[in-house]
Design an enzyme around this catalytic site. Structure first.
Site, PDB file in Angstrom:
ATOM      1  N   CYS A   1     -31.681  28.289 -29.469  1.00  0.00           N
ATOM      2  CA  CYS A   1     -31.914  27.138 -30.336  1.00  0.00           C
ATOM      3  C   CYS A   1     -33.104  26.331 -29.854  1.00  0.00           C
ATOM      4  O   CYS A   1     -33.589  26.487 -28.731  1.00  0.00           O
ATOM      5  CB  CYS A   1     -30.692  26.212 -30.361  1.00  0.00           C
ATOM      6  SG  CYS A   1     -29.145  27.006 -30.830  1.00  0.00           S
TER       7      CYS A   1
ATOM      8  N   CYS B   1     -30.766  25.492 -36.763  1.00  0.00           N
ATOM      9  CA  CYS B   1     -31.896  24.644 -36.360  1.00  0.00           C
ATOM     10  C   CYS B   1     -33.253  25.315 -36.540  1.00  0.00           C
ATOM     11  O   CYS B   1     -34.290  24.671 -36.408  1.00  0.00           O
ATOM     12  CB  CYS B   1     -31.744  24.181 -34.910  1.00  0.00           C
ATOM     13  SG  CYS B   1     -31.960  25.496 -33.671  1.00  0.00           S
TER      14      CYS B   1
ATOM     15  N   ARG C   1     -22.969  21.473 -31.379  1.00  0.00           N
ATOM     16  CA  ARG C   1     -22.337  20.879 -30.199  1.00  0.00           C
ATOM     17  C   ARG C   1     -23.025  21.363 -28.931  1.00  0.00           C
ATOM     18  O   ARG C   1     -23.360  22.546 -28.806  1.00  0.00           O
ATOM     19  CB  ARG C   1     -20.859  21.250 -30.163  1.00  0.00           C
ATOM     20  CG  ARG C   1     -20.071  20.599 -29.034  1.00  0.00           C
ATOM     21  CD  ARG C   1     -18.602  20.934 -29.148  1.00  0.00           C
ATOM     22  NE  ARG C   1     -18.369  22.381 -29.004  1.00  0.00           N
ATOM     23  CZ  ARG C   1     -17.178  22.960 -29.125  1.00  0.00           C
ATOM     24  NH1 ARG C   1     -16.112  22.219 -29.417  1.00  0.00           N
ATOM     25  NH2 ARG C   1     -17.052  24.260 -28.972  1.00  0.00           N
TER      26      ARG C   1
ATOM     27  N   THR D   1     -22.491  32.518 -27.381  1.00  0.00           N
ATOM     28  CA  THR D   1     -22.725  32.756 -28.815  1.00  0.00           C
ATOM     29  C   THR D   1     -23.801  33.809 -29.070  1.00  0.00           C
ATOM     30  O   THR D   1     -23.895  34.340 -30.179  1.00  0.00           O
ATOM     31  CB  THR D   1     -23.148  31.459 -29.527  1.00  0.00           C
ATOM     32  OG1 THR D   1     -24.390  30.994 -28.967  1.00  0.00           O
ATOM     33  CG2 THR D   1     -22.080  30.384 -29.374  1.00  0.00           C
TER      34      THR D   1
ATOM     35  N   ARG E   1     -30.541  35.962 -30.566  1.00  0.00           N
ATOM     36  CA  ARG E   1     -31.159  35.834 -31.880  1.00  0.00           C
ATOM     37  C   ARG E   1     -31.342  34.347 -32.200  1.00  0.00           C
ATOM     38  O   ARG E   1     -30.669  33.472 -31.619  1.00  0.00           O
ATOM     39  CB  ARG E   1     -30.322  36.506 -32.958  1.00  0.00           C
ATOM     40  CG  ARG E   1     -28.990  35.844 -33.230  1.00  0.00           C
ATOM     41  CD  ARG E   1     -28.375  36.346 -34.529  1.00  0.00           C
ATOM     42  NE  ARG E   1     -27.065  35.765 -34.782  1.00  0.00           N
ATOM     43  CZ  ARG E   1     -26.868  34.567 -35.329  1.00  0.00           C
ATOM     44  NH1 ARG E   1     -27.908  33.808 -35.640  1.00  0.00           N
ATOM     45  NH2 ARG E   1     -25.649  34.124 -35.543  1.00  0.00           N
TER      46      ARG E   1
ATOM     47  N   CYS F   1     -31.278  20.953 -31.649  1.00  0.00           N
ATOM     48  CA  CYS F   1     -30.278  21.589 -32.514  1.00  0.00           C
ATOM     49  C   CYS F   1     -29.056  20.674 -32.664  1.00  0.00           C
ATOM     50  O   CYS F   1     -28.524  20.167 -31.662  1.00  0.00           O
ATOM     51  CB  CYS F   1     -29.857  22.939 -31.948  1.00  0.00           C
ATOM     52  SG  CYS F   1     -28.667  23.814 -32.999  1.00  0.00           S
TER      53      CYS F   1
ATOM     54  N   ASP G   1     -71.363   9.950 -21.255  1.00  0.00           N
ATOM     55  CA  ASP G   1     -71.558   9.880 -22.695  1.00  0.00           C
ATOM     56  C   ASP G   1     -71.850   8.434 -23.109  1.00  0.00           C
ATOM     57  O   ASP G   1     -71.163   7.498 -22.685  1.00  0.00           O
ATOM     58  CB  ASP G   1     -70.298  10.383 -23.401  1.00  0.00           C
ATOM     59  CG  ASP G   1     -70.449  10.437 -24.896  1.00  0.00           C
ATOM     60  OD1 ASP G   1     -70.940  11.452 -25.400  1.00  0.00           O
ATOM     61  OD2 ASP G   1     -70.084   9.450 -25.564  1.00  0.00           O
TER      62      ASP G   1
ATOM     63  N   CYS H   1     -31.206  30.753 -33.963  1.00  0.00           N
ATOM     64  CA  CYS H   1     -30.169  29.955 -34.609  1.00  0.00           C
ATOM     65  C   CYS H   1     -30.508  29.760 -36.094  1.00  0.00           C
ATOM     66  O   CYS H   1     -31.629  29.389 -36.433  1.00  0.00           O
ATOM     67  CB  CYS H   1     -30.050  28.599 -33.917  1.00  0.00           C
ATOM     68  SG  CYS H   1     -28.882  27.454 -34.696  1.00  0.00           S
TER      69      CYS H   1
END
Length: 500
Positions: A32, A66, A39, A28, A61, A36, A452, A63
């Site tokens: 993501c 999401c 699927r 694609t 690039r 996300c 301490d 998504c």
């Protein structure tokens, strides 16, 4: 995590891993966040990246579904003290925007070429690409959360021109800035309705979130410089809180207010800032996130701490405890040196007296009219304003003089080792001081302040388990959070109220 551990995380759409790595899908061309809702892609089409910048460099690039740039920051940058982790802390603070790659490399002690090679090998992208991704993330936050003019968003995000801003937004999100802004309206994210000259932004974080960090800051607040509401609720309850303060940023002064209201679904934690130079906005956002430890992974931390029987009930009663950070490293050192071997109330009194050396500021939030003194102001007026043993006064003034002269310089880009080399030679500075500064300035997660007094008092209220170590090494690398649980236990014991 190996490939299959990460793949199982995205198959489960586990929100705990958002911001810790990014999933790029070759079929694609999109990357993501792990949660996300799309699927789950086939494993052979998946590549995992440590940073969104690495995914950009590889040609992917973001998504649109999401919005991977809208996640909390990566907790690894505090956990890692190597060059990559130190560089990311400085990049998020805007060092490249102010000083360029040469300035970043100089701070880390490398040549620009060496630094570029290290970051490319470790994180999959060079310093310029990492800074570009950080600017894109800031720009997206401003676009969806405010009604600022696009040109103002461009310069507030650190871009040098509107054209550079438009090109970057188009490459990263495959949308115009106007279209990115429209996604905020569709998702119902609130626009800033603050007064002119101020901005209100949502602060993402990983659940659970313990609002007790507001109480920690409240009892240490210096009048005129800080203001915070104090809670009368039992420890571990998450009622509404606010914290406000003034501070100096690279280009000018600013004031901000962080409010927490758990009844506001989806956006309980918000930052409102006034009188800030837009070029300083990325640095302010980074420092506020560090102050409230918003990039932490509380589920992983609590899971490790709960396995220690001494902390099991404390973790169950106070999930999501945070380690407070610092908005000014030099200020934090002075606070630490003043607070050594005295009570929190006595330290606050001394700091209030010392604040008279600070300069007045206009346009800040109500009740805030002064800046914490600079190192030069402390060096000049410290002896007249400080009270107590002369040796301690001499030590504090000497540290201020060294910082004012540039002989002592430390900050978010240091490692625990380099911080110790710089601070331990100072008179009046010991291992406790270095550890405390490391916890709050570097966000070092594995510091245990064994000597301490409050830690020792907190230990007395916990179950005794003789077969375990006294320095809590069993919960490493999260001993800073164990220290916070012990401090909380000591505070509850001092108030005489029952623990939740």
């Amino acid at each position: 995590m190996d490939f299959w551990q990460r793949y199982r995380a995205i198959d489960a759409r586990d929100t705990r891993f958002d911001g810790q790595f990014f999933t790029a899908v070759s079929s694609t061309g999109i990357y993501c966040r792990p949660s996300c809702p799309a699927r789950t892609p086939k494993a052979e089409n998946v590549t995992f990246y440590e940073t969104s910048a690495a995914a950009h460099e590889a040609g992917y690039r973001a998504c649109k579904r999401c919005l991977p740039e809208a996640v909390p920051g990566t907790p690894a940058w505090n956990l890692r003290s190597d060059v990559a982790g130190r560089a990311m802390r400085l990049i998020n603070d805007g060092v490249i925007t102010r000083e360029g790659v040469d300035g970043l490399a100089h701070r880390l002690g490398y040549s620009p070429r060496q630094l570029n090679r290290i970051l490319s090998n470790e994180l999959g992208a060079g310093p310029l690409s990492l800074a570009r991704a950080s600017r894109a993330q800031t720009a997206r936050t401003l676009l969806v959360s405010t009604d600022m003019l696009l040109a103002d968003v461009a310069f507030a995000s650190g871009f040098n021109s509107v054209r550079q801003f438009n090109d970057t937004i188009g490459e990263v999100f495959a949308m115009t800035p106007t279209a990115v802004r429209a996604t905020g309206a569709k998702s119902g994210q609130r626009r800033s309705t603050a007064a002119p000259g101020s901005l209100t932004l949502n602060l993402p974080y990983r659940e659970p979130f313990d609002s007790g960090i507001f109480d920690f800051l409240a009892v240490r607040a210096v009048a005129g410089i800080e203001a915070a509401n104090t809670s009368t609720d039992a420890p571990g309850t998450n009622s509404s809180r606010t914290y406000a303060r003034t501070l100096r940023l690279p280009r000018g002064n600013a004031s901000f207010t962080v409010s927490y209201n758990p009844s506001v679904a989806g956006k309980p934690l918000q930052l409102t800032t006034t009188a800030v130079d837009l070029h300083d906005l990325p640095a302010l956002m980074s420092r506020v996130r560090r102050l409230f430890d918003l990039d932490a992974d509380p589920l992983a931390i609590d899971d490790a701490l709960a396995k220690d029987p001494r902390l099991t009930s404390s973790v169950a009663g106070i999930p999501g405890i945070r380690v407070p950070g610092a908005v000014d490293p030099h200020e934090l050192l002075i606070r630490a040196m003043i607070g050594q071997q005295i009570t929190v109330a006595a330290a606050r009194t001394a700091l209030t007296q010392l604040s008279a050396a600070g300069s007045f500021v206009e346009g800040a939030a109500p009740g805030l009219d002064r800046l914490f003194p600079t190192a030069a102001e402390l060096a000049e007026h410290g002896r007249d304003l400080l009270r107590g043993p002369q040796r301690r006064i001499d030590s504090i003034v000497a540290a201020a003089e060294a910082m004012a002269a540039g002989e002592l310089d430390f900050g978010y880009g240091d490692s625990l080792e380099s911080l110790g080399r710089k601070l331990l030679p100072l008179p009046g500075v010991g291992p406790w001081t270095v550890g405390y500064v490391a916890m709050r300035v570097l966000g070092a997660p594995d510091v245990f302040l064994a000597n301490d007094a409050a830690v020792r008092n907190g230990l007395k209220s916990l179950p005794s388990v003789t077969e375990l170590s006294t320095d809590f090494r069993e919960v490493s690398p999260w001993r800073s959070y164990a220290t916070m649980h012990l401090w909380r236990a000591a505070a509850v014991k001092a108030r005489g109220t029952p623990r939740s």
